[in-house]
Scaffold this motif. Structure first.
Motif, PDB file in Angstrom:
ATOM      1  N   ILE A  30     -16.108  32.193  61.812  1.00  0.00           N
ATOM      2  CA  ILE A  30     -17.141  32.042  60.781  1.00  0.00           C
ATOM      3  C   ILE A  30     -18.209  33.116  60.931  1.00  0.00           C
ATOM      4  CG2 ILE A  30     -18.925  30.513  59.844  1.00  0.00           C
ATOM      5  CD1 ILE A  30     -17.170  28.153  60.797  1.00  0.00           C
ATOM      6  N   ALA A  31     -18.621  33.393  62.168  1.00  0.00           N
ATOM      7  CA  ALA A  31     -19.652  34.410  62.402  1.00  0.00           C
ATOM      8  C   ALA A  31     -19.163  35.803  62.018  1.00  0.00           C
ATOM      9  CB  ALA A  31     -20.085  34.389  63.866  1.00  0.00           C
ATOM     10  N   VAL A  32     -17.921  36.133  62.340  1.00  0.00           N
ATOM     11  CA  VAL A  32     -17.367  37.443  61.965  1.00  0.00           C
ATOM     12  C   VAL A  32     -17.295  37.566  60.450  1.00  0.00           C
ATOM     13  CG1 VAL A  32     -15.254  38.832  62.006  1.00  0.00           C
ATOM     14  CG2 VAL A  32     -16.151  37.876  64.121  1.00  0.00           C
ATOM     15  N   ALA A  33     -16.905  36.485  59.774  1.00  0.00           N
ATOM     16  CA  ALA A  33     -16.887  36.516  58.304  1.00  0.00           C
ATOM     17  C   ALA A  33     -18.296  36.757  57.770  1.00  0.00           C
ATOM     18  CB  ALA A  33     -16.326  35.201  57.758  1.00  0.00           C
ATOM     19  N   GLY A  34     -19.293  36.171  58.406  1.00  0.00           N
ATOM     20  CA  GLY A  34     -20.675  36.396  58.004  1.00  0.00           C
ATOM     21  C   GLY A  34     -21.099  37.844  58.197  1.00  0.00           C
ATOM     22  N   PHE A  35     -20.742  38.415  59.336  1.00  0.00           N
ATOM     23  CA  PHE A  35     -21.087  39.816  59.580  1.00  0.00           C
ATOM     24  C   PHE A  35     -20.384  40.746  58.602  1.00  0.00           C
ATOM     25  CE2 PHE A  35     -22.370  38.511  63.968  1.00  0.00           C
ATOM     26  CZ  PHE A  35     -23.678  38.957  63.876  1.00  0.00           C
ATOM     27  N   VAL A  36     -19.146  40.438  58.257  1.00  0.00           N
ATOM     28  CA  VAL A  36     -18.419  41.255  57.280  1.00  0.00           C
ATOM     29  C   VAL A  36     -19.127  41.194  55.930  1.00  0.00           C
ATOM     30  CG1 VAL A  36     -16.257  41.406  55.962  1.00  0.00           C
ATOM     31  CG2 VAL A  36     -16.195  41.133  58.451  1.00  0.00           C
ATOM     32  N   ARG A  37     -19.570  40.003  55.528  1.00  0.00           N
ATOM     33  CA  ARG A  37     -20.295  39.871  54.255  1.00  0.00           C
ATOM     34  C   ARG A  37     -21.612  40.638  54.291  1.00  0.00           C
ATOM     35  NH1 ARG A  37     -17.764  39.283  50.063  1.00  0.00           N
ATOM     36  NH2 ARG A  37     -19.465  38.236  49.010  1.00  0.00           N
ATOM     37  N   VAL A  38     -22.311  40.615  55.412  1.00  0.00           N
ATOM     38  CA  VAL A  38     -23.566  41.365  55.528  1.00  0.00           C
ATOM     39  C   VAL A  38     -23.287  42.862  55.444  1.00  0.00           C
ATOM     40  CG1 VAL A  38     -25.437  41.988  57.112  1.00  0.00           C
ATOM     41  CG2 VAL A  38     -24.845  39.587  56.780  1.00  0.00           C
ATOM     42  N   LEU A  39     -22.250  43.326  56.127  1.00  0.00           N
ATOM     43  CA  LEU A  39     -21.915  44.750  56.090  1.00  0.00           C
ATOM     44  C   LEU A  39     -21.460  45.193  54.709  1.00  0.00           C
ATOM     45  CD1 LEU A  39     -20.120  45.182  59.529  1.00  0.00           C
ATOM     46  CD2 LEU A  39     -22.381  46.019  58.862  1.00  0.00           C
ATOM     47  N   ALA A  40     -20.936  44.265  53.923  1.00  0.00           N
ATOM     48  CA  ALA A  40     -20.530  44.572  52.553  1.00  0.00           C
ATOM     49  C   ALA A  40     -21.702  44.436  51.580  1.00  0.00           C
ATOM     50  CB  ALA A  40     -19.388  43.655  52.127  1.00  0.00           C
ATOM     51  N   GLU A  41     -22.891  44.308  52.131  1.00  0.00           N
ATOM     52  CA  GLU A  41     -24.141  44.215  51.381  1.00  0.00           C
ATOM     53  C   GLU A  41     -24.244  42.938  50.544  1.00  0.00           C
ATOM     54  OE1 GLU A  41     -25.144  47.808  49.349  1.00  0.00           O
ATOM     55  OE2 GLU A  41     -24.759  49.029  51.118  1.00  0.00           O
ATOM     56  N   HIS A  42     -23.640  41.874  51.014  1.00  0.00           N
ATOM     57  CA  HIS A  42     -23.815  40.548  50.425  1.00  0.00           C
ATOM     58  C   HIS A  42     -24.651  39.737  51.408  1.00  0.00           C
ATOM     59  CE1 HIS A  42     -21.006  41.264  47.155  1.00  0.00           C
ATOM     60  NE2 HIS A  42     -20.240  41.878  48.043  1.00  0.00           N
ATOM     61  N   TRP A  43     -25.953  40.012  51.419  1.00  0.00           N
ATOM     62  CA  TRP A  43     -26.868  39.486  52.425  1.00  0.00           C
ATOM     63  C   TRP A  43     -26.939  37.970  52.424  1.00  0.00           C
ATOM     64  CZ3 TRP A  43     -28.290  43.307  55.512  1.00  0.00           C
ATOM     65  CH2 TRP A  43     -28.300  44.604  54.994  1.00  0.00           C
ATOM     66  N   ARG A  44     -27.029  37.383  51.243  1.00  0.00           N
ATOM     67  CA  ARG A  44     -27.177  35.923  51.160  1.00  0.00           C
ATOM     68  C   ARG A  44     -25.960  35.203  51.723  1.00  0.00           C
ATOM     69  NH1 ARG A  44     -30.919  33.970  46.760  1.00  0.00           N
ATOM     70  NH2 ARG A  44     -29.683  32.098  46.942  1.00  0.00           N
ATOM     71  N   GLU A  45     -24.771  35.604  51.301  1.00  0.00           N
ATOM     72  CA  GLU A  45     -23.565  34.938  51.766  1.00  0.00           C
ATOM     73  C   GLU A  45     -23.375  35.136  53.267  1.00  0.00           C
ATOM     74  OE1 GLU A  45     -23.543  37.174  49.262  1.00  0.00           O
ATOM     75  OE2 GLU A  45     -22.993  36.066  47.464  1.00  0.00           O
ATOM     76  N   GLY A  46     -23.610  36.352  53.733  1.00  0.00           N
ATOM     77  CA  GLY A  46     -23.446  36.635  55.161  1.00  0.00           C
ATOM     78  C   GLY A  46     -24.411  35.860  56.029  1.00  0.00           C
ATOM     79  N   THR A  47     -25.662  35.804  55.611  1.00  0.00           N
ATOM     80  CA  THR A  47     -26.652  35.065  56.383  1.00  0.00           C
ATOM     81  C   THR A  47     -26.347  33.570  56.350  1.00  0.00           C
ATOM     82  OG1 THR A  47     -28.279  36.733  55.768  1.00  0.00           O
ATOM     83  CG2 THR A  47     -29.118  34.701  56.708  1.00  0.00           C
ATOM     84  N   GLY A  48     -25.892  33.084  55.209  1.00  0.00           N
ATOM     85  CA  GLY A  48     -25.501  31.678  55.109  1.00  0.00           C
ATOM     86  C   GLY A  48     -24.326  31.348  56.025  1.00  0.00           C
ATOM     87  N   LEU A  49     -23.356  32.254  56.096  1.00  0.00           N
ATOM     88  CA  LEU A  49     -22.222  32.032  56.990  1.00  0.00           C
ATOM     89  C   LEU A  49     -22.641  32.063  58.458  1.00  0.00           C
ATOM     90  CD1 LEU A  49     -19.392  34.047  55.214  1.00  0.00           C
ATOM     91  CD2 LEU A  49     -19.403  31.597  55.711  1.00  0.00           C
ATOM     92  N   LEU A  50     -23.546  32.959  58.805  1.00  0.00           N
ATOM     93  CA  LEU A  50     -24.030  32.997  60.188  1.00  0.00           C
ATOM     94  C   LEU A  50     -24.766  31.709  60.547  1.00  0.00           C
ATOM     95  CD1 LEU A  50     -25.251  36.691  60.393  1.00  0.00           C
ATOM     96  CD2 LEU A  50     -23.296  35.666  61.558  1.00  0.00           C
ATOM     97  N   GLY A  51     -25.588  31.213  59.633  1.00  0.00           N
ATOM     98  CA  GLY A  51     -26.256  29.936  59.859  1.00  0.00           C
ATOM     99  C   GLY A  51     -25.262  28.796  59.937  1.00  0.00           C
ATOM    100  N   GLY A  52     -24.241  28.844  59.091  1.00  0.00           N
ATOM    101  CA  GLY A  52     -23.199  27.828  59.131  1.00  0.00           C
ATOM    102  C   GLY A  52     -22.435  27.829  60.443  1.00  0.00           C
TER     103      GLY A  52
END
Length: 106
Positions: A30-52
């Motif tokens: 889940i955390a890696v998926a969050g980091f991938v979303r952040v690196l793809a410039e989808h800040w909200r989804e990535g941060t939400g996944l990291l919190g999840g």
């Protein structure tokens, strides 16, 4: 000595069905998926996944006994749950408050 908590049977049965490194593996995926979303410039989804991921870690720390929590058991159970839960909620709140507009450079 008799235990006051009646959930030890449930926790033990749950722990027998989960591989030893299963909880940390789920949290890391889940955390890696969050980091991938952040690196793809989808800040909200990535941060939400990291919190999840942190909230899942806290839930796993509550449900699993000490010997099956693996690498999620860093401190005492109470401190782990408070830290994982607190930081997880903080990250999710941060994800909700991130503005949708892209960053503009003037």
């Amino acid at each position: 000595m008799t235990r006051a908590r009646g959930d030890d049977g449930f926790r033990r049965r749950l722990a027998e069905r989960i591989p030893l490194h299963g909880p940390i593996s789920i949290v890391l995926v889940i955390a890696v998926a969050g980091f991938v979303r952040v690196l793809a410039e989808h800040w909200r989804e990535g941060t939400g996944l990291l919190g999840g991921a942190l909230l899942v870690a806290g839930l796993a720390r509550v449900l699993l006994p000490e010997d099956r929590a693996g690498l999620l058991a860093v401190r005492s159970q109470l401190m782990d749950v408070l830290c994982y839960g607190g930081f997880g909620v903080l990250m999710v709140v941060l994800a909700v408050t991130i503005q949708r507009a892209p960053f503009l450079v003037s």
